[in-house]
Structure formats: C-alpha cells, structure tokens
Design a protein around this motif. Sequence first.
Motif, PDB file in Angstrom:
ATOM      1  N   TYR A 180      -4.209  10.535   3.623  1.00 19.97           N
ATOM      2  CA  TYR A 180      -4.879  10.822   4.897  1.00 19.97           C
ATOM      3  C   TYR A 180      -4.267  11.989   5.662  1.00 19.97           C
ATOM      4  O   TYR A 180      -4.923  12.534   6.549  1.00 19.97           O
ATOM      5  N   LEU A 181      -3.041  12.377   5.359  1.00 18.31           N
ATOM      6  CA  LEU A 181      -2.376  13.430   6.125  1.00 18.31           C
ATOM      7  C   LEU A 181      -3.161  14.742   6.161  1.00 18.31           C
ATOM      8  O   LEU A 181      -3.385  15.292   7.250  1.00 18.31           O
ATOM      9  N   VAL A 201      -6.182  14.311   8.395  1.00 23.36           N
ATOM     10  CA  VAL A 201      -5.843  14.237   9.818  1.00 23.36           C
ATOM     11  C   VAL A 201      -5.579  15.633  10.368  1.00 23.36           C
ATOM     12  O   VAL A 201      -6.015  15.971  11.480  1.00 23.36           O
ATOM     13  N   THR A 225      -2.149   3.098   8.362  1.00 24.02           N
ATOM     14  CA  THR A 225      -1.224   3.129   7.220  1.00 24.02           C
ATOM     15  C   THR A 225       0.227   3.178   7.702  1.00 24.02           C
ATOM     16  O   THR A 225       1.096   2.573   7.067  1.00 24.02           O
ATOM     17  N   LYS A 226       0.472   3.880   8.801  1.00 26.05           N
ATOM     18  CA  LYS A 226       1.830   3.901   9.344  1.00 26.05           C
ATOM     19  C   LYS A 226       2.228   2.511   9.838  1.00 26.05           C
ATOM     20  O   LYS A 226       3.374   2.079   9.652  1.00 26.05           O
ATOM     21  N   TYR A 240      -0.772   7.152   3.319  1.00 25.08           N
ATOM     22  CA  TYR A 240      -0.306   8.137   4.313  1.00 25.08           C
ATOM     23  C   TYR A 240      -0.452   9.551   3.760  1.00 25.08           C
ATOM     24  O   TYR A 240      -0.959  10.445   4.441  1.00 25.08           O
ATOM     25  N   ARG A 250      -7.299   5.579  10.655  1.00 29.55           N
ATOM     26  CA  ARG A 250      -6.865   5.094   9.339  1.00 29.55           C
ATOM     27  C   ARG A 250      -5.436   5.516   9.039  1.00 29.55           C
ATOM     28  O   ARG A 250      -4.665   4.770   8.452  1.00 29.55           O
ATOM     29  N   TRP A 251      -5.084   6.735   9.454  1.00 31.39           N
ATOM     30  CA  TRP A 251      -3.730   7.252   9.238  1.00 31.39           C
ATOM     31  C   TRP A 251      -2.708   6.429  10.018  1.00 31.39           C
ATOM     32  O   TRP A 251      -1.656   6.069   9.495  1.00 31.39           O
ATOM     33  N   GLU A 277      -7.824   9.662  11.996  1.00 31.30           N
ATOM     34  CA  GLU A 277      -6.534   9.405  12.626  1.00 31.30           C
ATOM     35  C   GLU A 277      -6.289   7.901  12.758  1.00 31.30           C
ATOM     36  O   GLU A 277      -5.165   7.433  12.595  1.00 31.30           O
TER      37      GLU A 277
END
Length: 101
Positions: free
Chosen positions: A86-87, A90, A35-36, A83, A31-32, A29
Amino acid sequence: MAFTILIVFSAVFFFFYKIKHWRSKAPVEKRWLQTKANMALGSFLVAFGLNLLVYTRGTIDIVIGSIFTLLGLANVILGYKAYRHYLPQVIAEAEQATKNA
C-alpha cells in the motif's frame, strides 16, 4: 520487564493507528493505517506470548504463549507485506490530493 514495556508500547501504537484509521478519509490511506495497526497488534501478541514463555507457570502458559507468538509473527509478517504493497499507492494518493487542493 522488557516484555511488559513492549506490550504497553504495542498496545498504545495499536490504538493510535486505529484512531488515525477511523479519522482518515482517504480509502487507500485507511487500508495502509489498518496494516500498521495490524503490525502493532502482532508485536503485542509476540511480546505477550514471549512473556508467557519466559515466565512460565505451567503447561498451559507454554501452549498459549506459543500460539500467541505464532499468531503475532503471522500478523507482523503479513502486515509488513501489506504495508509495502500500500505504500506506493498512499504516496500516489497523497500527491493526487495535493494537486487537487
């Protein structure tokens, strides 16, 4: 005026996601959320670069605006790819956390 509003919103979203990143405990989460934050920073750079290109005062504005726009586009595109990468991870991490809770 529209670029100014986009610049402010992008900066706010960048700080919002950075704070969420720092507060998150789950590694994927984090890392996610990073990216956002990178996508928000990229949109900030694009808006700032386009603002410089639209309201030019000289040659330096054109050069700097072009560089900012290109760097911002690279940030947004690569951030979106990360994104999407990783989605699913996550989602799986969140499901695992709810099972363990």
